[in-house]
Write an enzyme that holds these catalytic residues in place. Structure first.
Site, PDB file in Angstrom:
ATOM      1  N   ASN A   7      29.713  72.171  69.863  1.00 37.78           N
ATOM      2  CA  ASN A   7      30.241  73.412  69.299  1.00 37.78           C
ATOM      3  C   ASN A   7      31.735  73.412  69.609  1.00 37.78           C
ATOM      4  O   ASN A   7      32.148  73.708  70.730  1.00 37.78           O
ATOM      5  CB  ASN A   7      29.535  74.610  69.936  1.00 37.78           C
ATOM      6  CG  ASN A   7      30.010  75.929  69.344  1.00 37.78           C
ATOM      7  OD1 ASN A   7      30.974  75.964  68.574  1.00 37.78           O
ATOM      8  ND2 ASN A   7      29.349  77.001  69.713  1.00 37.78           N
ATOM      9  N   ARG A  83      27.632  72.440  65.305  1.00 44.60           N
ATOM     10  CA  ARG A  83      27.504  73.818  64.861  1.00 44.60           C
ATOM     11  C   ARG A  83      28.688  74.146  63.963  1.00 44.60           C
ATOM     12  O   ARG A  83      29.844  73.914  64.328  1.00 44.60           O
ATOM     13  CB  ARG A  83      27.516  74.759  66.054  1.00 44.60           C
ATOM     14  CG  ARG A  83      27.387  76.191  65.587  1.00 44.60           C
ATOM     15  CD  ARG A  83      27.883  77.163  66.598  1.00 44.60           C
ATOM     16  NE  ARG A  83      27.833  78.497  66.012  1.00 44.60           N
ATOM     17  CZ  ARG A  83      28.558  79.508  66.460  1.00 44.60           C
ATOM     18  NH1 ARG A  83      29.385  79.342  67.461  1.00 44.60           N
ATOM     19  NH2 ARG A  83      28.456  80.685  65.895  1.00 44.60           N
ATOM     20  N   HIS A 171      24.975  83.884  62.980  1.00 39.30           N
ATOM     21  CA  HIS A 171      24.042  83.755  64.112  1.00 39.30           C
ATOM     22  C   HIS A 171      22.705  83.161  63.647  1.00 39.30           C
ATOM     23  O   HIS A 171      21.669  83.408  64.270  1.00 39.30           O
ATOM     24  CB  HIS A 171      23.727  85.131  64.747  1.00 39.30           C
ATOM     25  CG  HIS A 171      24.843  85.689  65.584  1.00 39.30           C
ATOM     26  ND1 HIS A 171      25.035  87.057  65.711  1.00 39.30           N
ATOM     27  CD2 HIS A 171      25.800  85.103  66.330  1.00 39.30           C
ATOM     28  CE1 HIS A 171      26.072  87.279  66.506  1.00 39.30           C
ATOM     29  NE2 HIS A 171      26.556  86.093  66.892  1.00 39.30           N
ATOM     30  N   ARG A 232      34.917  93.736  67.923  1.00 37.08           N
ATOM     31  CA  ARG A 232      34.905  93.899  66.460  1.00 37.08           C
ATOM     32  C   ARG A 232      34.346  95.263  66.079  1.00 37.08           C
ATOM     33  O   ARG A 232      33.387  95.738  66.691  1.00 37.08           O
ATOM     34  CB  ARG A 232      34.025  92.819  65.824  1.00 37.08           C
ATOM     35  CG  ARG A 232      34.698  91.463  65.770  1.00 37.08           C
ATOM     36  CD  ARG A 232      33.740  90.399  65.282  1.00 37.08           C
ATOM     37  NE  ARG A 232      33.392  89.498  66.359  1.00 37.08           N
ATOM     38  CZ  ARG A 232      32.466  88.552  66.280  1.00 37.08           C
ATOM     39  NH1 ARG A 232      31.789  88.382  65.174  1.00 37.08           N
ATOM     40  NH2 ARG A 232      32.211  87.769  67.301  1.00 37.08           N
ATOM     41  N   GLU A 379      20.508  78.587  70.977  1.00 34.33           N
ATOM     42  CA  GLU A 379      20.982  78.156  69.659  1.00 34.33           C
ATOM     43  C   GLU A 379      21.147  76.641  69.599  1.00 34.33           C
ATOM     44  O   GLU A 379      20.892  76.017  68.580  1.00 34.33           O
ATOM     45  CB  GLU A 379      22.334  78.831  69.367  1.00 34.33           C
ATOM     46  CG  GLU A 379      22.189  80.316  69.142  1.00 34.33           C
ATOM     47  CD  GLU A 379      23.453  81.095  69.373  1.00 34.33           C
ATOM     48  OE1 GLU A 379      23.823  81.254  70.564  1.00 34.33           O
ATOM     49  OE2 GLU A 379      24.082  81.534  68.406  1.00 34.33           O
TER      50      GLU A 379
END
Ligand code: ADP
Length: 595
Positions: A7, A83, A171, A232, A379
């Site tokens: 990642n 990813r 996600h 956010r 993940e």
């Protein structure tokens, strides 16, 4: 097979190495502060490393994994999984990376400017370093099958058809992992369950999953939509940024405001970390309390909406730093949901430690109709599984999600020049200047124009499309040909034998071509993924349906497939006028033309 999951961020590289025969994790760690006194952090601690860029970081990781006694000391790597945040509509499955895939990832950087470029740098560095298959796994892919009514915004349709402005969701690996865990833990096939999964971490999103398929994620075109997050804003009235823009804020300032200065941090004034905000709320800080309330309210709102969308919920699943660890958030989200069969076992909820309890804990009351699961998300493991699925699974990987609308490009009469013609018209060695790009990559309209002279008349100021070609070619509409007094046949580009000629005039001189004038045969350009999703191949002939005042079905459309093509129907001005089409129009695929 050993799979290394990477990642790559802008200044960090996370890695996880799995033995996929057993799904055992062999190593995990990260290189941080790449380019600025980098350190390599792993289970054993942190050491300074030389990592001026992502390639340096990867070299350091490889050296670490291959050290004496390391997991790759005597074993080789089978594959690398990357990813990637945004795959858009084209990359809806894990794919083996090649130049075409890299190009699509680059193209989608407009929607993920903070992520896709870093992922691409990671991919390029890994491809240079490892001679094994490399697979990209996309955050957006799990949501690729959501229906059109869930992914469209209420904007003019062309913004979607032409620019891909729609909801994508993110996600994906985490929501997919939660669904897999729920199915396994409850012993019910994923295909038979309706789930609402909540990934509540620094970034946060909720997804409605019906029969194993994401039917709606709370994040949108970018990961900004939906829940309140660490920094956010999530959902807001789009008139707010408009108002602020009118008051002088720039796009960069608004980006900073909505992505980095809002959310828990912005509302509470404390910071982005949920624990800090919660601690302040417990001390009586009013704004911190408000931030927590807002956070919980949004999660509950989405859970309720998605329960309605699914027509009921079999299990509600929580994960992420907050979802997994905050019993309070779970309790507050679930408190009023008794009407949909949710009843928490408060004690079990308070003590649940998914990480220490096999990764999944059911915190619902024993007899409650709806299960509530706390999951330790993984993940990276999900990405590793997807890598294996991509490499050993069926090859027809790209699903046909639906029939995409085909954008229209109206070709106005234009000329492609050869070097010799360009020299004659503009002077020896003259370089034509770019004015604007056309839809097909690498081609552009030049600033210069030419005049066409036929036996009956002239047309001045005709566009030239670069780059230069082997032979000069003039593409006209039938109306243009009548005006000039030539009678060109319908032809595909480049097939010029037996076509009539014409005189071209430029500032430096004239050229008379013996042949090269055609009426371009209408055609549709497609990427191989589009072709697969329509079920057509290169050179097939299809029909398209045109709605509107001049509704019609247009047949005899030749399909041209190439990895560099963008989906685009090319018609000339006569055809466009007859069908009421413009450059903002879209048409629908109407099947193969048989016979
Ligand atoms: P990211 O999405 O950045 O990978 P995580 O999924 O690790 O982050 O989630 C980080 C968030 O989880 C932080 O806001 C942190 O405060 C929160 N968190 C971690 N542990 C707890 C806890 N015990 N209670 C409440 N929040 C927690």
């Amino acid at each position: 097979m050993k799979v290394l999951v990477l990642n790559a961020g802008s200044t960090s590289l996370k890695y996880d190495l799995y033995e996929m025969d057993t799904e055992a994790s062999l190593a995990r760690g990260r290189v941080e502060r790449i380019g600025d006194g980098a350190i390599h952090v792993n289970g054993a601690g942190s050491v300074p490393v030389s990592a001026p860029d992502i390639g340096g970081a990867l070299t350091a990781v490889l050296a670490h994994l291959s050290r004496a006694g390391g997991p790759l000391a005597h074993a080789s790597l089978g594959a690398v999984g990357h990813r990637v945040v945004h795959g858009g509509e084209r990359l809806v499955q894990p794919v083996r990376v090649d130049a075409a895939v890299e190009a699509v990832i680059e193209e989608h950087a407009v929607f993920a400017p903070l992520h896709n470029p870093s992922h691409l740098a990671g991919i390029r560095a890994a491809r240079a370093l490892f001679d094994v298959p490399q697979v990209a796994v996309f955050d957006t892919a799990f949501h690729a099958q959501m229906p059109e009514h869930a992914f469209l915004y209420g904007l003019p349709y062309e913004l979607y058809a032409k620019h891909g402005i729609r909801r994508y969701g993110f996600h994906g690996p985490s929501h997919q992992y939660m669904a897999a865990c729920a199915a396994e833990h409850l012993g019910v096939a994923a295909a038979r369950m309706r789930l609402v999964t909540c990934h509540l971490g620094g970034g946060a999103s909720v997804t409605a999953i019906d029969g194993g398929i994401s039917v709606e994620p709370s994040m949108g075109m970018t990961p900004l939509e939906g829940l309140l997050m660490a920094t956010r804003a999530g959902d807001l009235d789009p008139a707010i940024p408009l108002l602020l823009a009118r008051e002088g804020q720039t796009a960069a300032q608004l980006d900073e405001l909505l992505n980095r200065r809002s959310g828990l941090a912005g509302v509470s004034g404390i910071g982005p970390d949920f624990r800090d905000v919660q601690a302040a709320a417990e001390r009586g800080d009013v704004r911190a309390r408000l931030a927590v309330d807002l956070f919980v309210h949004r999660v509950r709102k989405y859970v309720g909406a998605y329960a309605a969308h699914l027509g009921g919920v079999d299990a509600l699943v929580f994960t992420g730093g907050i979802g997994e660890n905050s019993a309070l958030v779970r309790e507050r989200v679930c408190a009023p949901l008794g009407f949909m069969g949710v009843a928490l076992d408060r004690e079990r909820n308070a003590t649940a430690r998914a990480a220490d309890e096999g990764g999944v804990v059911d915190v619902a009351e024993r007899h409650a109709r709806t299960r509530v699961l706390v999951v330790r998300t993984d993940e990276e493991r999900m990405i590793a599984r997807e890598v294996v699925r991509c490499l050993v699974g069926p090859t027809a990987a790209v699903r046909s999600v639906r029939s995409r609308p085909i954008p229209v490009g109206v070709s106005v009469r234009h000329v492609h020049l050869s070097r010799a013609a360009c020299d004659a018209l503009f002077g020896p060695g003259y370089e034509l200047a770019r004015r604007r790009d056309v839809t097909q990559p690498g081609q552009y309209v030049t600033r210069e124009t030419v005049d066409l002279i036929g036996p009956r008349g002239e047309i001045t100021g005709v566009a030239i499309i670069n780059p230069l070609r082997k032979e000069t070619q003039v593409e006209l509409a039938r109306t243009d040909a009548l005006r000039l007094g030539v009678d060109p046949p319908l032809r595909e580009s480049g097939k010029l034998a037996g076509t009539p000629g014409l005189t071209l005039r430029g500032p430096h001189g004239q050229v008379a071509i013996e042949h090269g004038v055609i009426l371009a045969h209408r055609h549709v350009h497609m990427h191989p993924d589009d072709a697969r999703s329509f079920g057509v191949g290169d050179r097939d002939v299809i029909k398209v349906r045109i709605e509107g005042d001049r509704e019609m079905t247009m047949g005899d459309v030749i399909v041209r497939v190439h990895p560099e093509y963008a989906l685009d129907l090319h018609v000339d001005t006569d055809e466009a006028n007859a069908a009421g089409l413009g450059n903002d129009s879209v048409v629908a695929f109407d099947g193969l033309q048989v016979g």
